[in-house]
Design an enzyme around this catalytic site. Structure first.
Site, PDB file in Angstrom:
ATOM      1  N   GLN A 102      13.067  29.601  70.816  1.00 24.39           N
ATOM      2  CA  GLN A 102      12.862  30.976  70.388  1.00 24.39           C
ATOM      3  C   GLN A 102      13.536  31.981  71.310  1.00 24.39           C
ATOM      4  O   GLN A 102      13.479  33.180  71.065  1.00 24.39           O
ATOM      5  CB  GLN A 102      11.355  31.277  70.324  1.00 24.39           C
ATOM      6  CG  GLN A 102      10.612  30.442  69.313  1.00 24.39           C
ATOM      7  CD  GLN A 102       9.096  30.624  69.400  1.00 24.39           C
ATOM      8  OE1 GLN A 102       8.586  31.318  70.288  1.00 24.39           O
ATOM      9  NE2 GLN A 102       8.385  29.994  68.485  1.00 24.39           N
ATOM     10  N   HIS A 166       7.650  31.109  72.991  1.00 24.01           N
ATOM     11  CA  HIS A 166       6.819  32.160  73.582  1.00 24.01           C
ATOM     12  C   HIS A 166       7.432  32.790  74.828  1.00 24.01           C
ATOM     13  O   HIS A 166       6.790  32.907  75.877  1.00 24.01           O
ATOM     14  CB  HIS A 166       5.409  31.614  73.879  1.00 24.01           C
ATOM     15  CG  HIS A 166       4.714  31.081  72.669  1.00 24.01           C
ATOM     16  ND1 HIS A 166       3.442  30.567  72.720  1.00 24.01           N
ATOM     17  CD2 HIS A 166       5.107  30.989  71.375  1.00 24.01           C
ATOM     18  CE1 HIS A 166       3.085  30.168  71.504  1.00 24.01           C
ATOM     19  NE2 HIS A 166       4.092  30.425  70.663  1.00 24.01           N
ATOM     20  N   GLU A 259      -2.986  39.654  67.051  1.00 18.29           N
ATOM     21  CA  GLU A 259      -3.834  40.735  67.555  1.00 18.29           C
ATOM     22  C   GLU A 259      -3.052  42.000  67.865  1.00 18.29           C
ATOM     23  O   GLU A 259      -1.919  41.944  68.350  1.00 18.29           O
ATOM     24  CB  GLU A 259      -4.536  40.301  68.853  1.00 18.29           C
ATOM     25  CG  GLU A 259      -5.514  39.165  68.699  1.00 18.29           C
ATOM     26  CD  GLU A 259      -6.199  38.807  70.008  1.00 18.29           C
ATOM     27  OE1 GLU A 259      -7.067  37.918  69.986  1.00 18.29           O
ATOM     28  OE2 GLU A 259      -5.867  39.409  71.060  1.00 18.29           O
ATOM     29  N   TYR A 269      -7.511  39.412  77.849  1.00 22.47           N
ATOM     30  CA  TYR A 269      -7.527  39.542  76.391  1.00 22.47           C
ATOM     31  C   TYR A 269      -7.720  38.213  75.658  1.00 22.47           C
ATOM     32  O   TYR A 269      -7.488  38.116  74.461  1.00 22.47           O
ATOM     33  CB  TYR A 269      -6.286  40.320  75.935  1.00 22.47           C
ATOM     34  CG  TYR A 269      -6.449  41.754  76.377  1.00 22.47           C
ATOM     35  CD1 TYR A 269      -7.067  42.692  75.566  1.00 22.47           C
ATOM     36  CD2 TYR A 269      -6.105  42.138  77.670  1.00 22.47           C
ATOM     37  CE1 TYR A 269      -7.304  43.983  76.000  1.00 22.47           C
ATOM     38  CE2 TYR A 269      -6.333  43.432  78.116  1.00 22.47           C
ATOM     39  CZ  TYR A 269      -6.937  44.343  77.275  1.00 22.47           C
ATOM     40  OH  TYR A 269      -7.196  45.629  77.727  1.00 22.47           O
ATOM     41  N   TYR A 280      -2.724  25.003  64.626  1.00 21.14           N
ATOM     42  CA  TYR A 280      -1.940  24.659  63.453  1.00 21.14           C
ATOM     43  C   TYR A 280      -2.492  23.424  62.748  1.00 21.14           C
ATOM     44  O   TYR A 280      -2.314  23.252  61.537  1.00 21.14           O
ATOM     45  CB  TYR A 280      -0.474  24.452  63.841  1.00 21.14           C
ATOM     46  CG  TYR A 280       0.157  25.705  64.390  1.00 21.14           C
ATOM     47  CD1 TYR A 280       0.455  26.772  63.553  1.00 21.14           C
ATOM     48  CD2 TYR A 280       0.430  25.836  65.741  1.00 21.14           C
ATOM     49  CE1 TYR A 280       1.026  27.944  64.044  1.00 21.14           C
ATOM     50  CE2 TYR A 280       1.007  26.997  66.244  1.00 21.14           C
ATOM     51  CZ  TYR A 280       1.299  28.037  65.400  1.00 21.14           C
ATOM     52  OH  TYR A 280       1.848  29.199  65.890  1.00 21.14           O
TER      53      TYR A 280
END
Length: 391
Positions: A102, A166, A259, A269, A280
Site C-alpha cells: 500500500q 498501513h 472511525e 483511541y 476479516y
C-alpha cells in the site's frame, strides 16, 4: 442512522490574501479544461462533477497552488502539476520512493508561506533497515516547477518491517506551521498500543523536524517525543477545522470499525483493544467496544467504507454544507457527507457518487468552495465538484 459518538489548518494570512485569486482561476480556467461533466442530485440540491484530467497512475493527493493550478502525487513516485487542463511531466528531485504494498508517494502539503518560500512537504514509504516504513520530507519547488530542491528528510519512523500495509499518511498543518500526520499500525495491532513505537499513532513535529513543546511525551521518558496520540489502526485522513481549530482524523477499521476521531494529546483511541469492527475472518477483536481510559470515536462505520481522506467544509459555494465533514471512501467508491449540529456532534450521513467514479482517495475544499477529488485507479482522475448551474 448509524450510531453517533460525540465528543487546527487555519489558513494563514498569506493564504487568505491569495484565496480570491486562486478561486477566480479555479472557477474560470479549470472547468474550461474539463473533459467530462455530469450532474448528480443530492439532499441539498444538484451538483456538477467535472473530470479535469485522466491518465494519472494511482493518484493519492491533490493540493491547490497559489495561482489555482493543482499539484498531484502518484503512488509510484511521481509529483505533477495540472494547469489549464494539461499535466506536466514528472517533477524531478522527488526522493526515492518504495512502491511496496500500500506504500508509495503519499500526501503533499504546502507550507503556509509557500508563495514566498516554495516549501512543500511529502509523506512516502521508504526502504531501510528492517524493511519499509513511513518518512516525511521537506523540499522547495523550483520557480519553473520542474524540480524539487533542498530536499531534506525531517522524520523517519523508528521501526521498519517487511509489512506492506498501513503506512498512513496524510499531513495537516497547524496555524503555527507545525505538522500533524498519521502512521498506521503497519499490520501489527499491538504496535498501536506501544508509546515507544511510531506505528499506530498521530505524530506532531515542527516544520524543521524538531519536537514541539506541547507534545505529551516531549521529554521522551514515557513515549516517543513525536507522538501526539496512540491506538490508531490506519489513519489516512487528517484535517483541521478552520472555524474552531479542532483536529479531526479518519482511519480504516478492519471489516468494520472505520472511525472519525478528534485526537487529543496523550490519549488512546483503542486499536486493537476496543473496536466497532470484526476481523476479516469474522472473529471478534480485542475486548469489546468500550474500556475505561480509552476514547470513543466521534463516529464509526460498520461495515467499513475504507476512508481515504477527510475535509471540513468551510466555503461559499455550498453554504448549506458549512461545518460538514467530507470523507473520501475507497471500498464503496463514494464521498460521505457528515452533518454536524451546533455542538459539533455528527447527526446524519449522506452518501454521494456511490460507485460512479471508482475508488475516491482524496478530497479537499478549493478556495472557491468547490471540492477536488482524486480516484485511486490505474487510469486515475482529478474531479471537481461544484454547484450545478441553474436553468
Amino acid at each position: 442512522m448509524r450510531p453517533v459518538h460525540w465528543r487546527k489548518t487555519r489558513l494563514s494570512e498569506i493564504r487568505a490574501m491569495l484565496a480570491l485569486a486562486a478561486a477566480l482561476f479555479l472557477s474560470a480556467a479549470l472547468p474550461a479544461a474539463a473533459q467530462e461533466a455530469r450532474e448528480f442530485q443530492t439532499q441539498t440540491g444538484t451538483v456538477l462533477v467535472e473530470t479535469l484530467t485522466r491518465g494519472l497512475q494511482y493518484p493519492w493527493a491533490v493540493e491547490v497552488l497559489p495561482d489555482g493550478a493543482l499539484i498531484v502525487t502518484e503512488r509510484p513516485g511521481r509529483l505533477r502539476i495540472l494547469r489549464d487542463g494539461k499535466l506536466s511531466p514528472a517533477i524531478r528531485g522527488v526522493p526515492d520512493v518504495a512502491e511496496y504494498g500500500q506504500g508509495g508517494l503519499l500526501d503533499v502539503a504546502l507550507d503556509p508561506q509557500f508563495p514566498t518560500n516554495r516549501t512543500l512537504f511529502l509523506t512516502l514509504s521508504a526502504r531501510g533497515d528492517g524493511g519499509y516504513g513511513t518518512v516525511l520530507v521537506r523540499a522547495a519547488l523550483s520557480a519553473d516547477e520542474r524540480r524539487l530542491a533542498d530536499v531534506k528528510e525531517i522524520f523517519r519512523m523508528n521501526r521498519f518491517t517487511r509489512a506492506g500495509q498501513h503506512f498512513g499518511s496524510r499531513i495537516a498543518i497547524d496555524s503555527d506551521g507545525s505538522l500533524f500526520f498519521g502512521i498506521g499500525d503497519r499490520g501489527d495491532g499491538k504496535r498501536a498500543q506501544d508509546p515507544r513505537d511510531h506505528a499506530g499513532a498521530i505524530l506532531h513535529i515542527d516544520a524543521d523536524g524538531s519536537i514541539p513543546a506541547s507534545n505529551p511525551f516531549h521529554g521522551g521518558t514515557e513515549g516517543r517525543a513525536e507522538i501526539w496520540s496512540k491506538g490508531h489502526r490506519n489513519p489516512q485522513g487528517i484535517a483541521f477545522d478552520p472555524a474552531d481549530d479542532k483536529l479531526l482524523t479518519v482511519e480504516h477499521g478492519a471489516r468494520g470499525g472505520d472511525e472519525v476521531n478528534s485526537p487529543q494529546p496523550g490519549k488512546n483511541y483503542g486499536w486493537p483493544v476496543i473496536t466497532y469492527g470484526k476481523d476479516y475472518s469474522g472473529a471478534e477483536i480485542g475486548e469489546g467496544t468500550a474500556k475505561e481510559g480509552i476514547e470513543q470515536p466521534l463516529y464509526y462505520w460498520d461495515p467499513s467504507i475504507a476512508p481515504g481522506a477527510i475535509a471540513v467544509y468551510r466555503g461559499n459555494m455550498f453554504p448549506e454544507w458549512n461545518g460538514n465533514l467530507l470523507i473520501a471512501a475507497l471500498k464503496y467508491q463514494l464521498l460521505a457527507r457528515l452533518e454536524r449540529d451546533d455542538t459539533g456532534a455528527i447527526t446524519s450521513e449522506e452518501r454521494l457518487f456511490d460507485g460512479e467514479f471508482g475508488r475516491i482517495r482524496d478530497v479537499v475544499v478549493a478556495p472557491d468552495g468547490a471540492l477536488l477529488m482524486v480516484t485511486d485507479e490505474q487510469d486515475g482522475a482529478v474531479l471537481r465538484v461544484s454547484k450545478a448551474p441553474t436553468q
